[in-house]
Scaffold this active site. Structure first.
Site, PDB file in Angstrom:
ATOM      1  N   GLU A 190       0.813  -1.198   0.079  1.00  0.00           N
ATOM      2  CA  GLU A 190       0.016   0.086   0.047  1.00  0.00           C
ATOM      3  C   GLU A 190       0.922   1.393   0.097  1.00  0.00           C
ATOM      4  OE1 GLU A 190      -2.946   0.059   3.248  1.00  0.00           O
ATOM      5  OE2 GLU A 190      -4.165  -1.055   1.887  1.00  0.00           O
ATOM      6  N   HIS A 221      10.046 -26.419  -0.290  1.00  0.00           N
ATOM      7  CA  HIS A 221       9.693 -27.881  -1.138  1.00  0.00           C
ATOM      8  C   HIS A 221       8.683 -27.598  -2.082  1.00  0.00           C
ATOM      9  CE1 HIS A 221      12.343 -30.399   1.705  1.00  0.00           C
ATOM     10  NE2 HIS A 221      11.974 -29.260   2.419  1.00  0.00           N
ATOM     11  N   LYS A 254     -13.145   0.241  -2.153  1.00  0.00           N
ATOM     12  CA  LYS A 254     -14.179   0.303  -1.174  1.00  0.00           C
ATOM     13  C   LYS A 254     -15.402   0.953  -1.930  1.00  0.00           C
ATOM     14  CE  LYS A 254     -11.318   0.843   3.055  1.00  0.00           C
ATOM     15  NZ  LYS A 254     -10.825   1.791   4.059  1.00  0.00           N
TER      16      LYS A 254
HETATM   17  O1  PA5 Z   1      -3.534   1.354   5.477  1.00  0.00           O
HETATM   18  C1  PA5 Z   1      -4.506   1.659   5.466  1.00  0.00           C
HETATM   19  O2  PA5 Z   1      -5.144   2.871   5.557  1.00  0.00           O
HETATM   20  C2  PA5 Z   1      -5.864   0.857   5.043  1.00  0.00           C
HETATM   21  O3  PA5 Z   1      -5.284  -0.587   4.635  1.00  0.00           O
HETATM   22  C3  PA5 Z   1      -6.774   0.514   6.105  1.00  0.00           C
HETATM   23  O4  PA5 Z   1      -6.145   0.229   7.139  1.00  0.00           O
HETATM   24  C4  PA5 Z   1      -8.041  -0.178   5.808  1.00  0.00           C
HETATM   25  O5  PA5 Z   1      -8.521   0.081   4.601  1.00  0.00           O
HETATM   26  C5  PA5 Z   1      -9.008  -0.230   6.815  1.00  0.00           C
HETATM   27  O6  PA5 Z   1      -9.581   0.948   7.136  1.00  0.00           O
HETATM   28  P1  PA5 Z   1     -10.441   1.762   8.237  1.00  0.00           P
HETATM   29  O7  PA5 Z   1      -9.397   1.370   9.677  1.00  0.00           O
HETATM   30  O8  PA5 Z   1     -10.791   3.109   8.049  1.00  0.00           O
HETATM   31  O9  PA5 Z   1     -11.596   0.787   8.411  1.00  0.00           O
END
Ligand code: PA5
Length: 398
Positions: free
Chosen positions: A266, A287, A389
């Site tokens: 990310e 393996h 999302k």
């Molecule tokens: O790193 C990030 O911002 C995302 O991966 C969020 O952690 C994930 O989408 C969850 O979002 P939220 O905490 O708003 O539910």
């Protein structure tokens, strides 16, 4: 104790690292000025002393009244705590107060089994969502809430909400008089493991969070290594190695590689750039995937985490402990893979301790962010995730 080796089993040269000096100076300025979303870099802006004390007190109360502490969250809102808790879990024993996770998938099998399991247990739930609007945790929370309402007359002390101070979820929590924790504004999900997001579940599980804080504090001493690692990854990427495999030789650390995958994917995977993070559990995957690593297309490099000592079980046959043989396997594999033109960084921990794992996580967080800046992308957004999302919500008519 942590040792970093980016040279023995790679082709990295000190001169190559030096050539990055002007880029690195600019990145250091960004960190010094603490530009946006960098509050995780310093402990004081990650978590306050009052929050730590509050978490410790709450965790004691939760352990007294719950058989199950259910953490509901997805991505950065659960992976940090999940990976730390798994790293310190006994493979076979159950705790008096189990910490379970949900909300990270839409599996009806999992939800059915979970609701059945919780029926005759005392439960406290912690919904964690920075935005407060993520579909998966919200859906699962609704079902768990319905179960709590069936089980208890008063659920106010059975629900804890961790979210942004201005989210709709925070308003809902306050209206219902649930206990709340804030996720700091300037810390994104994948960098939030050492905020209230990660530390409350860890404390309930029994992890000494003061040791965790000591680990991240001392992690600052490893920042030069984090920069060096970021440079070495950048060089590998420019040489066409588009995949990084995080390898562990201890299954307890496999969930930690899930956290690493989120952190790096990310942070860097955007604008059609980035290294794809994958993971292996060795010697199991030697393996299976090992064949490709040694002999297949030359698209990857490795970063392996080696543990010197965990237990001292003797292998009668070789007069070596199992840990000694496991550590030798890390080096032998790195040697073999280098012959197959696959380079390996090796990070060695003397043992899996709260302190070491926190310090290591901090090292990776700095490296990931630096790597994002080196690729010229914003390390702290995730437009691809937001697209998914939004489209999912639209497609179900929200
Ligand atoms: O790193 C990030 O911002 C995302 O991966 C969020 O952690 C994930 O989408 C969850 O979002 P939220 O905490 O708003 O539910």
């Amino acid at each position: 104790m942590i040792k970093y080796d980016f040279y023995t089993y790679t082709n990295l040269k000190k001169e190559q690292v030096s050539k990055y000096s002007s880029k690195i100076e600019k990145i250091k300025e960004i960190f010094q000025k603490k530009e946006s979303m960098l509050d995780w870099v310093d402990q004081e802006t990650t978590i306050s002393e009052e929050e730590v004390e509050d978490i410790l007190a709450s965790s004691l109360q939760i352990k007294k009244k719950a058989d199950v502490f259910l953490v509901i969250g997805i991505g950065g809102s659960y992976l940090g705590a999940y990976s730390f808790i798994k790293a310190f879990s006994n493979y076979f024993e159950k705790k008096d107060c189990e910490v379970l996770f949900a909300g990270y998938s839409l599996s009806s099998y999992y939800l059915n089994d979970l609701l059945n399991y919780l029926k005759d247990k005392d439960v406290v739930v912690n919904l964690i969502s920075k935005s407060g609007g993520t579909l998966e945790p919200n859906l699962i929370f609704d079902r768990v809430l319905a179960l709590l309402k069936e089980k208890y007359e008063d659920i106010t002390d059975r629900v804890i909400i961790t979210t942004d101070k201005e989210s709709a979820l925070m308003t809902y929590a306050k209206e219902n008089q649930f206990k709340t924790y804030e996720v700091p504004r300037n810390i994104g999900g994948r960098y939030s493991v050492f905020t209230t997001v990660g530390l409350l579940p860890m404390a309930v599980f029994g992890i000494d969070i003061k040791e965790i804080l000591r680990g991240i504090h001392d992690g600052k001493e490893d920042v030069a290594f984090a920069y060096e690692y970021a440079i070495s990854r950048d060089l590998s990427y420019k040489q066409g190695k588009k995949v990084e495999s995080f390898g562990v030789y201890e299954e307890k650390l496999l969930p930690f590689t899930e956290w690493l995958k989120q952190l790096f994917a990310e942070t860097q995977g955007k604008q059609e750039k980035g290294i794809l993070p994958i993971s292996t559990l060795n010697t199991r995957d030697l393996h299976s995937l090992g064949q490709f690593y040694q002999d297949g297309e030359k698209i990857l490099f490795e970063t392996n985490i080696k543990i010197e000592t965990t237990n001292t079980i003797d292998t009668f046959k070789y007069h070596l402990t199992l840990d000694e043989i496991n550590a030798k396997a890390v080096d032998a594999v790195a040697r073999a893979h280098k012959q197959g033109q696959v380079c390996s960084n090796i990070i060695t921990l003397d043992k899996i301790s709260y302190y070491n794992l926190a310090r290591l996580a901090y090292f990776f967080m700095i490296s990931a962010a630096v790597g994002g800046y080196l690729l010229d992308v914003n390390p702290f957004d995730q437009p691809g995730v937001e697209d998914y999302k939004k489209l999912l919500k639209e497609s179900i008519g929200e």
